[in-house]
Design a protein around this motif. Structure first.
Motif, PDB file in Angstrom:
ATOM      1  N   CYS A   1      52.461 -25.520  16.839  1.00  0.00           N
ATOM      2  CA  CYS A   1      52.174 -26.535  15.356  1.00  0.00           C
ATOM      3  C   CYS A   1      51.027 -25.806  14.636  1.00  0.00           C
ATOM      4  O   CYS A   1      50.171 -24.981  15.344  1.00  0.00           O
ATOM      5  CB  CYS A   1      51.908 -27.305  16.925  1.00  0.00           C
ATOM      6  SG  CYS A   1      51.801 -29.122  15.370  1.00  0.00           S
ATOM      7  N   LEU A   2      51.719 -26.299  14.103  1.00  0.00           N
ATOM      8  CA  LEU A   2      50.414 -26.483  12.594  1.00  0.00           C
ATOM      9  C   LEU A   2      49.361 -27.778  12.654  1.00  0.00           C
ATOM     10  O   LEU A   2      49.613 -28.254  12.428  1.00  0.00           O
ATOM     11  CB  LEU A   2      50.419 -26.262  10.652  1.00  0.00           C
ATOM     12  CG  LEU A   2      51.974 -25.035  10.984  1.00  0.00           C
ATOM     13  CD1 LEU A   2      52.422 -25.159   9.876  1.00  0.00           C
ATOM     14  CD2 LEU A   2      50.548 -23.880  11.623  1.00  0.00           C
ATOM     15  N   HIS A   3      48.189 -27.815  14.128  1.00  0.00           N
ATOM     16  CA  HIS A   3      48.078 -28.664  14.617  1.00  0.00           C
ATOM     17  C   HIS A   3      47.099 -29.602  12.669  1.00  0.00           C
ATOM     18  O   HIS A   3      47.061 -29.432  12.304  1.00  0.00           O
ATOM     19  CB  HIS A   3      46.930 -28.340  15.423  1.00  0.00           C
ATOM     20  CG  HIS A   3      47.123 -27.892  16.199  1.00  0.00           C
ATOM     21  ND1 HIS A   3      47.735 -28.097  16.885  1.00  0.00           N
ATOM     22  CD2 HIS A   3      46.869 -26.346  16.167  1.00  0.00           C
ATOM     23  CE1 HIS A   3      48.502 -27.211  18.172  1.00  0.00           C
ATOM     24  NE2 HIS A   3      47.960 -26.190  17.291  1.00  0.00           N
ATOM     25  N   GLU A   4      47.615 -31.267  13.651  1.00  0.00           N
ATOM     26  CA  GLU A   4      47.023 -32.034  12.529  1.00  0.00           C
ATOM     27  C   GLU A   4      45.877 -33.190  13.219  1.00  0.00           C
ATOM     28  O   GLU A   4      46.625 -33.283  13.990  1.00  0.00           O
ATOM     29  CB  GLU A   4      48.193 -32.610  11.962  1.00  0.00           C
ATOM     30  CG  GLU A   4      47.403 -33.951  10.838  1.00  0.00           C
ATOM     31  CD  GLU A   4      48.701 -34.432  10.420  1.00  0.00           C
ATOM     32  OE1 GLU A   4      48.479 -35.474   9.784  1.00  0.00           O
ATOM     33  OE2 GLU A   4      49.999 -33.972   9.486  1.00  0.00           O
ATOM     34  N   TRP A   5      44.867 -32.236  13.406  1.00  0.00           N
ATOM     35  CA  TRP A   5      43.869 -33.177  14.029  1.00  0.00           C
ATOM     36  C   TRP A   5      43.460 -34.917  13.788  1.00  0.00           C
ATOM     37  O   TRP A   5      43.693 -34.960  12.498  1.00  0.00           O
ATOM     38  CB  TRP A   5      42.041 -32.575  14.123  1.00  0.00           C
ATOM     39  CG  TRP A   5      42.923 -30.844  14.011  1.00  0.00           C
ATOM     40  CD1 TRP A   5      42.688 -29.963  13.684  1.00  0.00           C
ATOM     41  CD2 TRP A   5      43.110 -30.440  15.746  1.00  0.00           C
ATOM     42  NE1 TRP A   5      42.859 -28.908  14.463  1.00  0.00           N
ATOM     43  CE2 TRP A   5      43.419 -28.937  15.752  1.00  0.00           C
ATOM     44  CE3 TRP A   5      43.286 -31.060  17.035  1.00  0.00           C
ATOM     45  CZ2 TRP A   5      43.446 -28.365  16.769  1.00  0.00           C
ATOM     46  CZ3 TRP A   5      43.636 -30.040  18.056  1.00  0.00           C
ATOM     47  CH2 TRP A   5      43.625 -28.693  18.032  1.00  0.00           C
ATOM     48  N   ASP A   6      43.262 -35.697  14.632  1.00  0.00           N
ATOM     49  CA  ASP A   6      42.794 -36.182  14.175  1.00  0.00           C
ATOM     50  C   ASP A   6      41.694 -37.196  13.859  1.00  0.00           C
ATOM     51  O   ASP A   6      41.196 -38.611  13.588  1.00  0.00           O
ATOM     52  CB  ASP A   6      43.061 -37.736  15.888  1.00  0.00           C
ATOM     53  CG  ASP A   6      42.126 -36.949  16.609  1.00  0.00           C
ATOM     54  OD1 ASP A   6      41.342 -36.119  16.131  1.00  0.00           O
ATOM     55  OD2 ASP A   6      41.987 -38.112  17.700  1.00  0.00           O
ATOM     56  N   ILE A   7      40.784 -36.103  12.558  1.00  0.00           N
ATOM     57  CA  ILE A   7      39.828 -36.448  12.936  1.00  0.00           C
ATOM     58  C   ILE A   7      39.743 -36.688  11.457  1.00  0.00           C
ATOM     59  O   ILE A   7      40.505 -35.923  10.070  1.00  0.00           O
ATOM     60  CB  ILE A   7      39.130 -35.061  12.909  1.00  0.00           C
ATOM     61  CG1 ILE A   7      38.348 -34.686  14.425  1.00  0.00           C
ATOM     62  CG2 ILE A   7      37.240 -35.191  11.566  1.00  0.00           C
ATOM     63  CD1 ILE A   7      38.323 -33.006  14.315  1.00  0.00           C
ATOM     64  N   THR A   8      39.734 -38.350  10.587  1.00  0.00           N
ATOM     65  CA  THR A   8      40.320 -38.498   9.060  1.00  0.00           C
ATOM     66  C   THR A   8      38.825 -39.288   8.728  1.00  0.00           C
ATOM     67  O   THR A   8      37.952 -39.120   9.479  1.00  0.00           O
ATOM     68  CB  THR A   8      40.985 -39.878   9.817  1.00  0.00           C
ATOM     69  OG1 THR A   8      40.280 -40.834  10.155  1.00  0.00           O
ATOM     70  CG2 THR A   8      42.656 -39.700  10.626  1.00  0.00           C
ATOM     71  N   GLY A   9      38.960 -40.307   7.431  1.00  0.00           N
ATOM     72  CA  GLY A   9      37.629 -40.808   6.936  1.00  0.00           C
ATOM     73  C   GLY A   9      37.160 -41.333   8.043  1.00  0.00           C
ATOM     74  O   GLY A   9      35.805 -41.961   7.559  1.00  0.00           O
ATOM     75  N   ALA A  10      37.563 -42.103   9.249  1.00  0.00           N
ATOM     76  CA  ALA A  10      36.777 -42.719   9.740  1.00  0.00           C
ATOM     77  C   ALA A  10      35.851 -42.414  10.219  1.00  0.00           C
ATOM     78  O   ALA A  10      34.395 -42.979  10.985  1.00  0.00           O
ATOM     79  CB  ALA A  10      37.065 -43.523  10.738  1.00  0.00           C
ATOM     80  N   PHE A  11      35.843 -40.757  10.877  1.00  0.00           N
ATOM     81  CA  PHE A  11      34.568 -40.210  11.067  1.00  0.00           C
ATOM     82  C   PHE A  11      33.340 -40.305  10.451  1.00  0.00           C
ATOM     83  O   PHE A  11      33.896 -40.143   9.325  1.00  0.00           O
ATOM     84  CB  PHE A  11      35.332 -38.765  11.220  1.00  0.00           C
ATOM     85  CG  PHE A  11      34.085 -38.027  12.610  1.00  0.00           C
ATOM     86  CD1 PHE A  11      33.368 -37.809  13.154  1.00  0.00           C
ATOM     87  CD2 PHE A  11      32.848 -37.257  11.061  1.00  0.00           C
ATOM     88  CE1 PHE A  11      32.462 -37.433  14.381  1.00  0.00           C
ATOM     89  CE2 PHE A  11      32.472 -36.291  11.873  1.00  0.00           C
ATOM     90  CZ  PHE A  11      31.904 -36.364  13.590  1.00  0.00           C
ATOM     91  N   THR A  12      32.357 -40.488  10.400  1.00  0.00           N
ATOM     92  CA  THR A  12      31.209 -40.290   9.819  1.00  0.00           C
ATOM     93  C   THR A  12      29.762 -39.520  10.158  1.00  0.00           C
ATOM     94  O   THR A  12      29.499 -39.749  11.071  1.00  0.00           O
ATOM     95  CB  THR A  12      30.329 -41.826   9.519  1.00  0.00           C
ATOM     96  OG1 THR A  12      31.286 -42.398   9.418  1.00  0.00           O
ATOM     97  CG2 THR A  12      29.356 -41.463   8.675  1.00  0.00           C
TER      98      THR A  12
END
Length: 63
Positions: free
Chosen positions: A45-56
């Motif tokens: 898998c080419l990982h798509e991490w769940d770290i998004t713009g919601a992380f400050t």
């Protein structure tokens, strides 16, 4: 006011479910183990991490 930069401590791939946590001791991401089973997901898998713009990453506190 005190400001510090935060970094994520855990992450999960949204595509395959691989779970990792940050190890300060090793200085790298390590795979999570649940019930003696490593949560490796799909090794291709080419990982798509769940770290998004919601992380400050910037945290300010009144010191």
């Amino acid at each position: 006011m005190d400001t510090r930069i935060r970094k994520p401590r855990s992450r999960t791939c949204e595509l395959c479910g691989r779970q990792e946590v940050w190890s300060d001791e090793k200085g790298t991401w390590t795979i999570v183990t649940e019930d003696d089973e490593r949560q490796v997901g799909d090794p291709h898998c080419l990982h798509e991490w769940d770290i998004t713009g919601a992380f400050t990453p910037i945290e300010t506190t009144d010191a």
